[in-house]
Design a protein around this motif. Structure first.
Motif, PDB file in Angstrom:
ATOM      1  N   PRO A  51      51.236 -40.069 -13.158  1.00 33.68           N
ATOM      2  CA  PRO A  51      52.484 -39.340 -12.877  1.00 33.68           C
ATOM      3  C   PRO A  51      52.516 -37.925 -13.432  1.00 33.68           C
ATOM      4  CG  PRO A  51      52.925 -41.451 -13.982  1.00 33.68           C
ATOM      5  CD  PRO A  51      51.442 -41.290 -13.919  1.00 33.68           C
ATOM      6  N   ASP A  52      51.742 -37.667 -14.485  1.00 32.99           N
ATOM      7  CA  ASP A  52      51.784 -36.314 -15.055  1.00 32.99           C
ATOM      8  C   ASP A  52      50.681 -35.398 -14.533  1.00 32.99           C
ATOM      9  OD1 ASP A  52      49.894 -37.788 -16.368  1.00 32.99           O
ATOM     10  OD2 ASP A  52      50.663 -37.439 -18.395  1.00 32.99           O
ATOM     11  N   ASP A  53      50.003 -35.815 -13.457  1.00 35.21           N
ATOM     12  CA  ASP A  53      49.052 -34.915 -12.807  1.00 35.21           C
ATOM     13  C   ASP A  53      49.799 -33.705 -12.248  1.00 35.21           C
ATOM     14  OD1 ASP A  53      47.013 -36.737 -13.249  1.00 35.21           O
ATOM     15  OD2 ASP A  53      47.040 -37.536 -11.204  1.00 35.21           O
ATOM     16  N   ARG A  54      49.082 -32.591 -12.186  1.00 31.23           N
ATOM     17  CA  ARG A  54      49.640 -31.402 -11.545  1.00 31.23           C
ATOM     18  C   ARG A  54      48.668 -30.925 -10.474  1.00 31.23           C
ATOM     19  NH1 ARG A  54      50.108 -26.906 -15.042  1.00 31.23           N
ATOM     20  NH2 ARG A  54      48.449 -27.778 -16.316  1.00 31.23           N
ATOM     21  N   LEU A  55      49.229 -30.380  -9.396  1.00 33.54           N
ATOM     22  CA  LEU A  55      48.426 -29.810  -8.318  1.00 33.54           C
ATOM     23  C   LEU A  55      49.101 -28.515  -7.909  1.00 33.54           C
ATOM     24  CD1 LEU A  55      45.945 -30.348  -6.469  1.00 33.54           C
ATOM     25  CD2 LEU A  55      47.531 -31.409  -4.835  1.00 33.54           C
ATOM     26  N   ARG A  56      48.393 -27.405  -8.147  1.00 36.84           N
ATOM     27  CA  ARG A  56      48.985 -26.086  -7.887  1.00 36.84           C
ATOM     28  C   ARG A  56      48.153 -25.331  -6.869  1.00 36.84           C
ATOM     29  NH1 ARG A  56      46.675 -25.852 -12.824  1.00 36.84           N
ATOM     30  NH2 ARG A  56      46.625 -23.596 -12.884  1.00 36.84           N
ATOM     31  N   CYS A  57      48.828 -24.442  -6.171  1.00 30.90           N
ATOM     32  CA  CYS A  57      48.133 -23.492  -5.315  1.00 30.90           C
ATOM     33  C   CYS A  57      47.572 -22.392  -6.205  1.00 30.90           C
ATOM     34  CB  CYS A  57      49.110 -22.908  -4.302  1.00 30.90           C
ATOM     35  SG  CYS A  57      48.487 -21.455  -3.458  1.00 30.90           S
ATOM     36  N   GLU A  58      46.300 -22.058  -6.035  1.00 31.36           N
ATOM     37  CA  GLU A  58      45.716 -21.063  -6.936  1.00 31.36           C
ATOM     38  C   GLU A  58      46.377 -19.695  -6.819  1.00 31.36           C
ATOM     39  OE1 GLU A  58      41.588 -19.693  -6.419  1.00 31.36           O
ATOM     40  OE2 GLU A  58      41.508 -19.674  -8.596  1.00 31.36           O
ATOM     41  N   SER A  59      46.681 -19.271  -5.606  1.00 31.57           N
ATOM     42  CA  SER A  59      47.120 -17.888  -5.435  1.00 31.57           C
ATOM     43  C   SER A  59      48.517 -17.621  -5.976  1.00 31.57           C
ATOM     44  CB  SER A  59      47.050 -17.495  -3.957  1.00 31.57           C
ATOM     45  OG  SER A  59      47.841 -18.361  -3.183  1.00 31.57           O
ATOM     46  N   ASN A  60      49.377 -18.640  -6.026  1.00 35.64           N
ATOM     47  CA  ASN A  60      50.743 -18.367  -6.503  1.00 35.64           C
ATOM     48  C   ASN A  60      51.244 -19.388  -7.526  1.00 35.64           C
ATOM     49  OD1 ASN A  60      51.264 -20.624  -4.956  1.00 35.64           O
ATOM     50  ND2 ASN A  60      52.262 -19.509  -3.291  1.00 35.64           N
ATOM     51  N   GLY A  61      50.428 -20.345  -7.870  1.00 33.41           N
ATOM     52  CA  GLY A  61      50.822 -21.319  -8.892  1.00 33.41           C
ATOM     53  C   GLY A  61      51.819 -22.362  -8.433  1.00 33.41           C
ATOM     54  N   GLU A  62      52.174 -22.333  -7.167  1.00 35.35           N
ATOM     55  CA  GLU A  62      53.206 -23.227  -6.630  1.00 35.35           C
ATOM     56  C   GLU A  62      52.746 -24.691  -6.631  1.00 35.35           C
ATOM     57  OE1 GLU A  62      56.034 -22.184  -2.995  1.00 35.35           O
ATOM     58  OE2 GLU A  62      54.014 -22.671  -2.342  1.00 35.35           O
ATOM     59  N   ASP A  63      53.658 -25.570  -7.034  1.00 35.87           N
ATOM     60  CA  ASP A  63      53.381 -27.009  -7.008  1.00 35.87           C
ATOM     61  C   ASP A  63      53.144 -27.468  -5.566  1.00 35.87           C
ATOM     62  OD1 ASP A  63      53.506 -29.858  -7.797  1.00 35.87           O
ATOM     63  OD2 ASP A  63      55.418 -29.800  -6.733  1.00 35.87           O
ATOM     64  N   VAL A  64      52.088 -28.224  -5.370  1.00 31.71           N
ATOM     65  CA  VAL A  64      51.751 -28.697  -4.018  1.00 31.71           C
ATOM     66  C   VAL A  64      52.421 -30.035  -3.705  1.00 31.71           C
ATOM     67  CG1 VAL A  64      49.859 -29.411  -2.490  1.00 31.71           C
ATOM     68  CG2 VAL A  64      49.545 -27.451  -4.010  1.00 31.71           C
ATOM     69  N   PHE A  65      52.595 -30.880  -4.715  1.00 38.89           N
ATOM     70  CA  PHE A  65      53.142 -32.220  -4.478  1.00 38.89           C
ATOM     71  C   PHE A  65      54.489 -32.169  -3.739  1.00 38.89           C
ATOM     72  CE2 PHE A  65      50.619 -33.544  -8.403  1.00 38.89           C
ATOM     73  CZ  PHE A  65      49.658 -34.227  -7.676  1.00 38.89           C
ATOM     74  N   GLN A  66      55.278 -31.131  -4.017  1.00 41.15           N
ATOM     75  CA  GLN A  66      56.614 -31.049  -3.410  1.00 41.15           C
ATOM     76  C   GLN A  66      56.570 -30.922  -1.882  1.00 41.15           C
ATOM     77  OE1 GLN A  66      58.748 -27.270  -4.121  1.00 41.15           O
ATOM     78  NE2 GLN A  66      56.794 -26.410  -4.825  1.00 41.15           N
ATOM     79  N   PHE A  67      55.399 -30.550  -1.353  1.00 39.22           N
ATOM     80  CA  PHE A  67      55.287 -30.352   0.089  1.00 39.22           C
ATOM     81  C   PHE A  67      54.601 -31.524   0.798  1.00 39.22           C
ATOM     82  CE2 PHE A  67      55.168 -25.961  -1.699  1.00 39.22           C
ATOM     83  CZ  PHE A  67      56.415 -25.558  -1.232  1.00 39.22           C
ATOM     84  N   ALA A  68      54.539 -32.655   0.132  1.00 40.08           N
ATOM     85  CA  ALA A  68      53.799 -33.805   0.674  1.00 40.08           C
ATOM     86  C   ALA A  68      54.257 -34.178   2.078  1.00 40.08           C
ATOM     87  CB  ALA A  68      53.931 -34.999  -0.260  1.00 40.08           C
ATOM     88  N   GLY A  69      55.510 -33.958   2.401  1.00 41.67           N
ATOM     89  CA  GLY A  69      56.036 -34.355   3.699  1.00 41.67           C
ATOM     90  C   GLY A  69      55.785 -33.347   4.811  1.00 41.67           C
TER      91      GLY A  69
END
Lengths: 95, 174
Positions: A51-69
């Motif tokens: 649950p505490d994994d993080r996945l970010r976009c390199e270019s802007n640091g944005e969390d990727v998990f939030q866009f799963a849908g």
């Protein structure tokens, strides 16, 4: 380029410095890319999803998990992470 | 509470430490990110990496990594200053100001259990973290075979960028 064909995303595993690639069609949900990423991370490096994994976009640091849908085509069309490099980091503690 | 790190046979430690450095640099990514490597000896290197202030200004920091406990435990890590590569004091251009994320702490002079005051880069991928009393969740503890010194360097790279990095500690406002 990713206009019509498959999309390839490079994922850097920041826990060991190594990278993997994941692919999917334009209509593939981000959540499926994430599932494929975990399959490869498990196969190559023994990574178990936490649950505490993080996945970010390199270019802007944005969390990727939030866009799963979102489908990848919509994710890219909305301007998220055009460089197609994601950074995976397992849980970290401190402070 | 976790056990304190124990020194590893220096020959074994240096082999693993150097192999992981070589593997990381072979990915090409450190060079892409602007990192440079200065070997010190078989168990120590200095990695110089750029930091980016909120306004885009770049600063350089030097991180000394040591393999004394590696890789049963993470590398030792500290921000250092040239040319001696001794620990950078707070208030110098070589010690960063960081708005810490929840998983990170930075102390210029922390009192260790032996009474000594030393710099502490406080997160689960430095050996020093395990030299003071912490009770981290199992999922965030260093795991030999899963983590390498890349984890240490990439977390430091992350906090040396927006939104965390604020500027050198000798500059009042970035």
């Amino acid at each position: 380029m990713n206009g019509q064909g498959d999309v390839t995303i490079k994922v850097v595993d920041e826990d060991n410095g190594k990278d993997i690639s994941i692919q999917g069609g334009q209509g593939t949900p981000i959540g499926t890319f994430i599932e494929n990423m975990y399959e490869k991370l498990k196969e190559r490096f023994g990574v178990q999803r936490q649950p505490d994994d993080r996945l970010r976009c390199e270019s802007n640091g944005e969390d990727v998990f939030q866009f799963a849908g979102l489908h990848i085509r919509d994710y890219l069309a909305a301007g998220h992470c055009g460089d197609l490099v994601w950074l995976f980091a397992g849980g970290t503690g401190g402070a | 509470m976790l056990a304190r790190p124990s020194l590893v046979d220096p020959e074994i430690a240096s082999l693993t430490f150097q192999r992981h450095i070589t593997e990381l640099w072979a990915t090409g990514r450190p060079e892409t990110l602007g990192w440079t490597l200065t070997p010190i000896d078989e168990l120590h290197v200095v990695v110089t990496m750029p930091a980016i202030r909120p306004g885009g200004t770049k600063d350089l920091y030097h991180v000394r990594l040591g393999g004394e406990y590696y890789d049963a435990h993470p590398p030792t890590a500290s921000f250092v200053r040239p040319p001696a590569w001794d620990p950078a004091p707070s208030g110098s251009e070589w010690f960063p100001r960081v708005a810490n994320p929840p998983w990170f702490g930075l102390h210029a002079a922390y009192t260790f259990p032996d009474g000594s005051q030393r710099q502490l880069i406080c997160f689960t991928f430095t050996a020093e973290y395990y030299m003071v009393d912490h009770s981290p969740a199992a999922t965030v503890v260093w795991r030999q075979g899963n983590h390498t010194l890349a984890a240490t360097l990439y977390r430091l790279h992350e906090v040396l960028k927006p939104p965390y990095y604020q500027g050198p500690s000798n500059v009042v406002s970035a």
